[in-house]
Design a protein around this motif. Structure first.
Motif, PDB file in Angstrom:
ATOM      1  N   LYS A  13       0.826  -1.195   0.000  1.00 17.81           N
ATOM      2  CA  LYS A  13       0.000   0.000   0.000  1.00 17.81           C
ATOM      3  C   LYS A  13       0.866   1.253   0.000  1.00 17.81           C
ATOM      4  O   LYS A  13       1.923   1.278   0.605  1.00 17.81           O
ATOM      5  CB  LYS A  13      -0.920  -0.001   1.221  1.00 17.81           C
ATOM      6  CG  LYS A  13      -1.876  -1.177   1.224  1.00 17.81           C
ATOM      7  CD  LYS A  13      -2.762  -1.156   2.452  1.00 17.81           C
ATOM      8  CE  LYS A  13      -3.682  -2.349   2.537  1.00 17.81           C
ATOM      9  NZ  LYS A  13      -4.373  -2.750   1.361  1.00 17.81           N
ATOM     10  N   ILE A  14       0.373   2.270  -0.674  1.00 21.27           N
ATOM     11  CA  ILE A  14       1.038   3.568  -0.736  1.00 21.27           C
ATOM     12  C   ILE A  14       0.019   4.614  -0.294  1.00 21.27           C
ATOM     13  O   ILE A  14      -1.085   4.680  -0.842  1.00 21.27           O
ATOM     14  CB  ILE A  14       1.519   3.874  -2.171  1.00 21.27           C
ATOM     15  CG1 ILE A  14       2.467   2.783  -2.645  1.00 21.27           C
ATOM     16  CG2 ILE A  14       2.159   5.250  -2.249  1.00 21.27           C
ATOM     17  CD1 ILE A  14       2.675   2.766  -4.136  1.00 21.27           C
ATOM     18  N   TYR A  15       0.373   5.400   0.711  1.00 15.49           N
ATOM     19  CA  TYR A  15      -0.520   6.442   1.204  1.00 15.49           C
ATOM     20  C   TYR A  15      -0.077   7.791   0.654  1.00 15.49           C
ATOM     21  O   TYR A  15       1.108   8.109   0.660  1.00 15.49           O
ATOM     22  CB  TYR A  15      -0.496   6.502   2.731  1.00 15.49           C
ATOM     23  CG  TYR A  15      -1.128   5.288   3.373  1.00 15.49           C
ATOM     24  CD1 TYR A  15      -2.481   5.288   3.685  1.00 15.49           C
ATOM     25  CD2 TYR A  15      -0.382   4.154   3.655  1.00 15.49           C
ATOM     26  CE1 TYR A  15      -3.071   4.170   4.268  1.00 15.49           C
ATOM     27  CE2 TYR A  15      -0.965   3.037   4.224  1.00 15.49           C
ATOM     28  CZ  TYR A  15      -2.314   3.051   4.531  1.00 15.49           C
ATOM     29  OH  TYR A  15      -2.888   1.947   5.097  1.00 15.49           O
ATOM     30  N   GLU A  21      -3.866  15.004   6.861  1.00 14.85           N
ATOM     31  CA  GLU A  21      -4.628  13.768   6.708  1.00 14.85           C
ATOM     32  C   GLU A  21      -4.151  12.940   5.515  1.00 14.85           C
ATOM     33  O   GLU A  21      -3.459  13.449   4.636  1.00 14.85           O
ATOM     34  CB  GLU A  21      -6.111  14.086   6.521  1.00 14.85           C
ATOM     35  CG  GLU A  21      -6.375  14.888   5.254  1.00 14.85           C
ATOM     36  CD  GLU A  21      -7.809  15.316   5.090  1.00 14.85           C
ATOM     37  OE1 GLU A  21      -8.694  14.692   5.710  1.00 14.85           O
ATOM     38  OE2 GLU A  21      -8.046  16.275   4.345  1.00 14.85           O
ATOM     39  N   ASP A  22      -4.547  11.674   5.514  1.00 18.05           N
ATOM     40  CA  ASP A  22      -4.332  10.839   4.339  1.00 18.05           C
ATOM     41  C   ASP A  22      -5.366  11.241   3.299  1.00 18.05           C
ATOM     42  O   ASP A  22      -6.557  11.352   3.598  1.00 18.05           O
ATOM     43  CB  ASP A  22      -4.506   9.354   4.674  1.00 18.05           C
ATOM     44  CG  ASP A  22      -3.393   8.823   5.553  1.00 18.05           C
ATOM     45  OD1 ASP A  22      -2.299   9.412   5.543  1.00 18.05           O
ATOM     46  OD2 ASP A  22      -3.617   7.810   6.236  1.00 18.05           O
ATOM     47  N   ILE A  23      -4.914  11.468   2.077  1.00 14.27           N
ATOM     48  CA  ILE A  23      -5.793  11.900   0.994  1.00 14.27           C
ATOM     49  C   ILE A  23      -6.234  10.703   0.152  1.00 14.27           C
ATOM     50  O   ILE A  23      -7.375  10.622  -0.282  1.00 14.27           O
ATOM     51  CB  ILE A  23      -5.085  12.945   0.110  1.00 14.27           C
ATOM     52  CG1 ILE A  23      -4.787  14.182   0.940  1.00 14.27           C
ATOM     53  CG2 ILE A  23      -5.926  13.281  -1.110  1.00 14.27           C
ATOM     54  CD1 ILE A  23      -3.910  15.180   0.235  1.00 14.27           C
ATOM     55  N   ALA A  24      -5.317   9.775  -0.090  1.00 13.45           N
ATOM     56  CA  ALA A  24      -5.626   8.629  -0.938  1.00 13.45           C
ATOM     57  C   ALA A  24      -4.757   7.442  -0.528  1.00 13.45           C
ATOM     58  O   ALA A  24      -3.691   7.603   0.058  1.00 13.45           O
ATOM     59  CB  ALA A  24      -5.388   8.966  -2.403  1.00 13.45           C
ATOM     60  N   VAL A  39      -5.161  -0.123  -7.294  1.00 11.66           N
ATOM     61  CA  VAL A  39      -6.463   0.130  -6.684  1.00 11.66           C
ATOM     62  C   VAL A  39      -6.358   1.450  -5.933  1.00 11.66           C
ATOM     63  O   VAL A  39      -5.541   1.582  -5.017  1.00 11.66           O
ATOM     64  CB  VAL A  39      -6.852  -1.014  -5.723  1.00 11.66           C
ATOM     65  CG1 VAL A  39      -8.212  -0.746  -5.098  1.00 11.66           C
ATOM     66  CG2 VAL A  39      -6.829  -2.355  -6.450  1.00 11.66           C
ATOM     67  N   PHE A  40      -7.162   2.433  -6.327  1.00 10.68           N
ATOM     68  CA  PHE A  40      -7.149   3.761  -5.714  1.00 10.68           C
ATOM     69  C   PHE A  40      -8.344   3.903  -4.789  1.00 10.68           C
ATOM     70  O   PHE A  40      -9.472   3.597  -5.176  1.00 10.68           O
ATOM     71  CB  PHE A  40      -7.236   4.854  -6.783  1.00 10.68           C
ATOM     72  CG  PHE A  40      -6.019   4.930  -7.655  1.00 10.68           C
ATOM     73  CD1 PHE A  40      -5.013   5.827  -7.375  1.00 10.68           C
ATOM     74  CD2 PHE A  40      -5.883   4.105  -8.759  1.00 10.68           C
ATOM     75  CE1 PHE A  40      -3.890   5.905  -8.182  1.00 10.68           C
ATOM     76  CE2 PHE A  40      -4.769   4.169  -9.565  1.00 10.68           C
ATOM     77  CZ  PHE A  40      -3.763   5.075  -9.277  1.00 10.68           C
ATOM     78  N   GLU A  41      -8.106   4.395  -3.573  1.00 12.69           N
ATOM     79  CA  GLU A  41      -9.180   4.683  -2.627  1.00 12.69           C
ATOM     80  C   GLU A  41      -8.988   6.112  -2.138  1.00 12.69           C
ATOM     81  O   GLU A  41      -7.903   6.472  -1.686  1.00 12.69           O
ATOM     82  CB  GLU A  41      -9.137   3.728  -1.448  1.00 12.69           C
ATOM     83  CG  GLU A  41      -9.362   2.276  -1.831  1.00 12.69           C
ATOM     84  CD  GLU A  41      -9.236   1.349  -0.642  1.00 12.69           C
ATOM     85  OE1 GLU A  41      -9.968   1.564   0.354  1.00 12.69           O
ATOM     86  OE2 GLU A  41      -8.400   0.436  -0.721  1.00 12.69           O
ATOM     87  N   LYS A  45     -14.386  13.737  -2.912  1.00 12.47           N
ATOM     88  CA  LYS A  45     -13.959  15.090  -3.297  1.00 12.47           C
ATOM     89  C   LYS A  45     -12.591  15.090  -3.983  1.00 12.47           C
ATOM     90  O   LYS A  45     -12.184  16.083  -4.568  1.00 12.47           O
ATOM     91  CB  LYS A  45     -13.955  16.011  -2.079  1.00 12.47           C
ATOM     92  CG  LYS A  45     -12.921  15.661  -1.033  1.00 12.47           C
ATOM     93  CD  LYS A  45     -13.023  16.554   0.173  1.00 12.47           C
ATOM     94  CE  LYS A  45     -12.013  16.087   1.212  1.00 12.47           C
ATOM     95  NZ  LYS A  45     -12.114  16.825   2.452  1.00 12.47           N
ATOM     96  N   VAL A  46     -11.862  13.966  -3.922  1.00  7.66           N
ATOM     97  CA  VAL A  46     -10.555  13.847  -4.578  1.00  7.66           C
ATOM     98  C   VAL A  46     -10.778  13.341  -6.004  1.00  7.66           C
ATOM     99  O   VAL A  46     -11.404  12.313  -6.205  1.00  7.66           O
ATOM    100  CB  VAL A  46      -9.634  12.876  -3.798  1.00  7.66           C
ATOM    101  CG1 VAL A  46      -8.327  12.671  -4.537  1.00  7.66           C
ATOM    102  CG2 VAL A  46      -9.402  13.381  -2.392  1.00  7.66           C
TER     103      VAL A  46
END
Length: 59
Positions: A13-15, A21-24, A39-41, A45-46
């Motif tokens: 995983k890459i934050y 805050e964590d954006i993605a 896989v993008f989470e 709003k992003v």
């Protein structure tokens, strides 16, 4: 624009964060020959846009 080049394994995983805050979150989903599934989470709003889709808009 900042650049980071890394080697990851499936499931890693890459934050992506700012100071608050964590954006993605990007997860390595699958690697197969010349393709990588990411896989993008992120919050709705992003905006996440594929590079080739963004380049087509410019033309």
């Amino acid at each position: 624009m900042a650049r980071l080049v890394i080697t990851q394994k499936i499931g890693d995983k890459i934050y992506i964060s700012n100071d608050k805050e964590d954006i993605a979150l990007i997860t390595i989903g699958k690697v197969d020959r010349n393709q990588v599934r990411l896989v993008f989470e992120a919050d709705r709003k992003v905006h996440i846009t594929r590079g080739n889709a963004k380049e087509k808009k410019k033309i």
